[in-house]
Scaffold this active site. Structure first.
Site, PDB file in Angstrom:
ATOM      1  N   HIS A 152       1.838  -3.338   2.671  1.00 27.51           N
ATOM      2  CA  HIS A 152       3.353  -2.822   2.613  1.00 27.51           C
ATOM      3  C   HIS A 152       3.697  -2.518   4.206  1.00 27.51           C
ATOM      4  O   HIS A 152       4.789  -2.810   4.782  1.00 27.51           O
ATOM      5  CB  HIS A 152       3.508  -1.556   1.936  1.00 27.51           C
ATOM      6  CG  HIS A 152       4.750  -1.106   1.737  1.00 27.51           C
ATOM      7  ND1 HIS A 152       5.958  -1.246   0.974  1.00 27.51           N
ATOM      8  CD2 HIS A 152       5.165   0.045   2.759  1.00 27.51           C
ATOM      9  CE1 HIS A 152       6.840  -0.361   1.324  1.00 27.51           C
ATOM     10  NE2 HIS A 152       6.488   0.335   2.448  1.00 27.51           N
ATOM     11  N   GLU A 153       2.730  -1.970   4.881  1.00 25.80           N
ATOM     12  CA  GLU A 153       3.041  -1.588   6.367  1.00 25.80           C
ATOM     13  C   GLU A 153       3.081  -2.754   7.058  1.00 25.80           C
ATOM     14  O   GLU A 153       4.006  -2.837   8.137  1.00 25.80           O
ATOM     15  CB  GLU A 153       1.976  -0.631   6.902  1.00 25.80           C
ATOM     16  CG  GLU A 153       1.977   0.871   6.290  1.00 25.80           C
ATOM     17  CD  GLU A 153       3.281   1.614   5.881  1.00 25.80           C
ATOM     18  OE1 GLU A 153       4.265   1.285   6.821  1.00 25.80           O
ATOM     19  OE2 GLU A 153       3.711   2.329   5.159  1.00 25.80           O
ATOM     20  N   HIS A 156       6.228  -4.549   6.735  1.00 23.15           N
ATOM     21  CA  HIS A 156       7.294  -3.939   7.583  1.00 23.15           C
ATOM     22  C   HIS A 156       7.189  -4.557   9.121  1.00 23.15           C
ATOM     23  O   HIS A 156       8.305  -4.746   9.737  1.00 23.15           O
ATOM     24  CB  HIS A 156       6.887  -2.314   7.822  1.00 23.15           C
ATOM     25  CG  HIS A 156       7.690  -1.573   6.719  1.00 23.15           C
ATOM     26  ND1 HIS A 156       9.096  -1.521   6.543  1.00 23.15           N
ATOM     27  CD2 HIS A 156       7.199  -0.601   5.806  1.00 23.15           C
ATOM     28  CE1 HIS A 156       9.432  -0.883   5.340  1.00 23.15           C
ATOM     29  NE2 HIS A 156       8.246  -0.012   5.087  1.00 23.15           N
ATOM     30  N   GLU A 234      12.760  -1.309   2.387  1.00 22.05           N
ATOM     31  CA  GLU A 234      11.762  -0.824   1.694  1.00 22.05           C
ATOM     32  C   GLU A 234      11.368  -1.758   0.390  1.00 22.05           C
ATOM     33  O   GLU A 234      10.200  -2.201   0.286  1.00 22.05           O
ATOM     34  CB  GLU A 234      11.759   0.603   1.138  1.00 22.05           C
ATOM     35  CG  GLU A 234      11.321   1.483   2.152  1.00 22.05           C
ATOM     36  CD  GLU A 234      10.348   1.636   2.645  1.00 22.05           C
ATOM     37  OE1 GLU A 234       9.429   1.507   1.694  1.00 22.05           O
ATOM     38  OE2 GLU A 234       9.919   1.735   3.839  1.00 22.05           O
TER      39      GLU A 234
END
EC number: 3.4.24.-
Length: 305
Positions: A152-153, A156, A234
């Site tokens: 997930h990071e 980003h 997100e």
């Protein structure tokens, strides 16, 4: 304590506001506001727009360049240069693999001491970023769940979220500065109109007071837009993370955080690594979508849409 992604956004916004405020003070001391007024003819809107853009984008760009050192300082994160334990070795190798799969250079990998299960990513460029995790995350989750968090990071970073946020914040800053000063000029001229109908220069005390108040009010409105943008990103990071790793593992990580509180409908303030609590007007300022909605998208497969 807010989520680390949310805290990263909050830290960026607050730094941006501080920089813009500092630039505004310096501009006033140098007489920039007075220069914008044409004596007897009104406000030079073209010059004001250029000045607003310089200050607005200057504040956001400086905040972006400061994002990584500020994040390290605020969390006490230490970068893993040479892994000392098997866990650190696994962490570095996992981030390296995910970064390769995402098509970016390997970010710096850091750990910070905190019982909260959190992680964050930041940096001015996709190929010069930082991914950090808390000790609480490493100890409190299974490795497949930690890997999902890292995915997930990394998503980003690969999505360029901080750079996109910087551009958005620069545009918003520009309009906040421009509109607050235009309205302040009009208000000052109206308040200081003489009995014979002659208008003032528009740069009196009413201008400075009105523009200051409106910059705060418009800034709050801009924060709502930034929060909305953060919620959209997100979802996109969820999509990227689920593509890199496993949507089931990510859903389990989110659910683990939700179950920490013991209530299925909300998260405590210090457990918001992937979601936020609160409703009503405060939901407008939420940096994350509702946790349940994110889990549902991962479970039913709509994250692909």
């Amino acid at each position: 304590m807010k989520s680390r992604f949310g805290s990263r956004i909050a830290l960026f916004v607050l730094t941006n506001l501080a920089v813009v405020a500092m630039l505004a003070v310096v501009g006033r001391l140098l007489g920039v506001d007075n220069f914008l007024a044409r004596q007897g003819s009104g406000l030079n809107l073209t010059t004001l727009l250029i000045m607003s853009a310089v200050m607005g984008f200057g504040g956001s760009i400086i905040s972006l360049l400061m994002s990584k050192p500020m994040a390290k300082w605020s969390t006490g994160a230490h970068v893993i240069d040479s892994p000392r334990t098997e866990a650190e070795q696994w962490l570095v190798e996992t981030v390296r693999r995910l970064a390769r799969d995402a098509g970016i250079a390997t970010p710096e990998v850091a750990i910070y001491d905190s019982p909260d299960m959190n992680a964050f990513a930041t940096g001015a460029r996709r190929n010069n970023a930082l991914v950090a995790v808390s000790t609480g995350l490493l100890h409190g989750m299974r490795r497949d769940e930690v890997e999902a968090v890292l995915g997930h990071e990394v998503a980003h970073v690969a999505n360029g979220d901080m750079v996109t946020l910087t551009l958005l914040q620069g545009v918003l800053n520009t309009f906040v500065i421009f509109l607050s000063r235009v309205v302040g000029f009009i208000v000052d001229r109206f308040l200081n109109r003489s009995e014979d109908g002659e208008e003032s220069s528009g740069m009196g005390p009413g201008y400075f007071l009105t523009s200051l108040v409106l910059q705060i009010v418009f800034g709050i409105g801009a924060s709502i837009i930034v929060a909305w943008f953060s919620r959209r990103r997100e979802f996109r990071a969820d999509h990227g993370g689920a593509t890199l790793v496993d949507p089931g593992a990510m859903a389990r990580a989110l659910d683990r955080l939700r179950r920490q509180q013991g209530e299925p409908s909300a998260l405590p303030a210090n457990m918001q690594a992937f979601g936020i609590s609160g409703g009503g007007m405060m939901a407008l300022f939420a940096s994350h979508p509702p946790l349940e909605q994110r889990i549902q998208r991962l479970v039913d497969g709509t994250w692909r849409n």
